[in-house]
Enzyme design. Sequence first.
Site, PDB file in Angstrom:
ATOM      1  N   ILE A   1       0.839  -1.186   0.000  1.00 43.67           N
ATOM      2  CA  ILE A   1       0.000   0.000   0.000  1.00 43.67           C
ATOM      3  C   ILE A   1       0.882   1.247   0.000  1.00 43.67           C
ATOM      4  O   ILE A   1       2.055   1.188   0.385  1.00 43.67           O
ATOM      5  CB  ILE A   1      -0.952  -0.010   1.224  1.00 43.67           C
ATOM      6  CG1 ILE A   1      -1.974   1.144   1.164  1.00 43.67           C
ATOM      7  CG2 ILE A   1      -0.176   0.018   2.528  1.00 43.67           C
ATOM      8  CD1 ILE A   1      -3.059   1.053   2.240  1.00 43.67           C
ATOM      9  N   CYS A   2       0.319   2.357  -0.466  1.00 46.78           N
ATOM     10  CA  CYS A   2       0.987   3.645  -0.428  1.00 46.78           C
ATOM     11  C   CYS A   2       2.210   3.641  -1.344  1.00 46.78           C
ATOM     12  O   CYS A   2       2.081   3.371  -2.540  1.00 46.78           O
ATOM     13  CB  CYS A   2       1.332   3.996   1.026  1.00 46.78           C
ATOM     14  SG  CYS A   2       1.903   5.694   1.298  1.00 46.78           S
ATOM     15  N   ALA A   3       3.385   3.889  -0.831  1.00 49.40           N
ATOM     16  CA  ALA A   3       4.577   3.985  -1.675  1.00 49.40           C
ATOM     17  C   ALA A   3       5.259   2.644  -1.932  1.00 49.40           C
ATOM     18  O   ALA A   3       6.171   2.564  -2.767  1.00 49.40           O
ATOM     19  CB  ALA A   3       5.581   4.950  -1.037  1.00 49.40           C
TER      20      ALA A   3
ATOM     21  N   THR B   1      -1.151   3.112  -6.245  1.00 52.82           N
ATOM     22  CA  THR B   1      -0.148   3.548  -5.281  1.00 52.82           C
ATOM     23  C   THR B   1      -0.513   4.955  -4.810  1.00 52.82           C
ATOM     24  O   THR B   1      -1.540   5.506  -5.210  1.00 52.82           O
ATOM     25  CB  THR B   1       1.261   3.534  -5.924  1.00 52.82           C
ATOM     26  OG1 THR B   1       2.252   3.765  -4.925  1.00 52.82           O
ATOM     27  CG2 THR B   1       1.399   4.587  -7.015  1.00 52.82           C
TER      28      THR B   1
END
Length: 407
Positions: free
Chosen positions: A327-329, A348
């Site tokens: 998740i995210c970066a 992302t």
Amino acid sequence: MASSTKTVMIPIAHGTEPLEAVAMITVLRRGGADVTVASVEDKVGVDACHNIKMVADTLLSDITDSIFDLIVLPSCFADISIDYMIGKKGGLPGGETLKNCKPLENMVKKQDTDGRLNAAICCAPALALGTWGLLEGKTATGYPVFMEKLAATCATASESRVEIDGRIVTSRGPGTTIEFSITLIEQLFGKDKADEVSSGLLVRPNPGEEFTFTELNQTNWSFQDTPQILVPIAEDSEEIEAIALVDILRRAKANVVIAAVGNSLEVVGSRKAKLVADVLLDEVAEKSFDLIVLPGGLNGAPRLASCEKLVNMLKKQAEANKPYGGICASPVYVFEPHGLLKGKKATTHPCVSNKLSDQSHVEHRVVVDGNVITSRAPGTAMEFSLAIVEKFYGREKAVQLAKATLV
């Protein structure tokens, strides 16, 4: 209100709901608040729900004379089942530590007398604020199972996800915590700051509606007996994303192992919340997992990517056609450089989405492509976690858990 520094105190105890506490701590810090996490126990380390360990900044006993602009109470009880959370079992399972903490009661009452903000979520409005007499003549909300008890202590028991009445703010449960925290930022710093933080978190636009995700190349995620899931964490990992995964998946009865990348079990996250792993990654590097899933963090994800053992584990996972996610970066910094998104659609965090070679699905909140699952930000973390529950256990259990946590 002027956007000056505001001080906030969040007490924690054995049995604290970790997702609520961590979300409050980190979201309020994103808003610019000076947040002190205080243990009401005799040590800074506490055993929160779902076998998650937390570390406070200080003991409550050391700050009882301190003045705060806001005191926020998370819920506090022992681990509970889905059956209890949806009302199939009665009675309060576990202690009522915050309610029974006299120094905390005195601080909260003085806060009220002095006209400063108090807030509480889940069972805390009924069991703490209500029991202490602070909800008389007020409208308040809380976790559905506690509404009868809440109604006995306030003028009106509301089913709103967040309720503001004067200098008291209340909310319902884990799935409303980010909304609750954004409301507290607005109370402290104003609407512009609240909107800024909300936008960065990618707060869910339709809270309370049934969660969904995008799936391509549908594949069965299999396991024997119980899903074995690895959640690696590193310095600067995004705390909400990490704790949401562990909290939700352990509620679903998966066996989740939190593994620290580095030499210490205690890890300081991106917003300086202190997390505690179960093991060091080195201890489980040769073990097999049904899923390896990574939290993000713009500085935390590169730290995960720099861990050769973790990257090798992920490559072996992919070669075995076993699920992995981030998740995210993490999709950008961990998966993309090592070919782990080759031929896959992924999403992302918006600020790094231009680094994905295939950007066709970057606006989707959760994307499952075969054995790969990706998501965007802290505000999508619970949907991300519930999508994993659905892949392992089916839609019915995931929806039941979403309702129980008030997603």
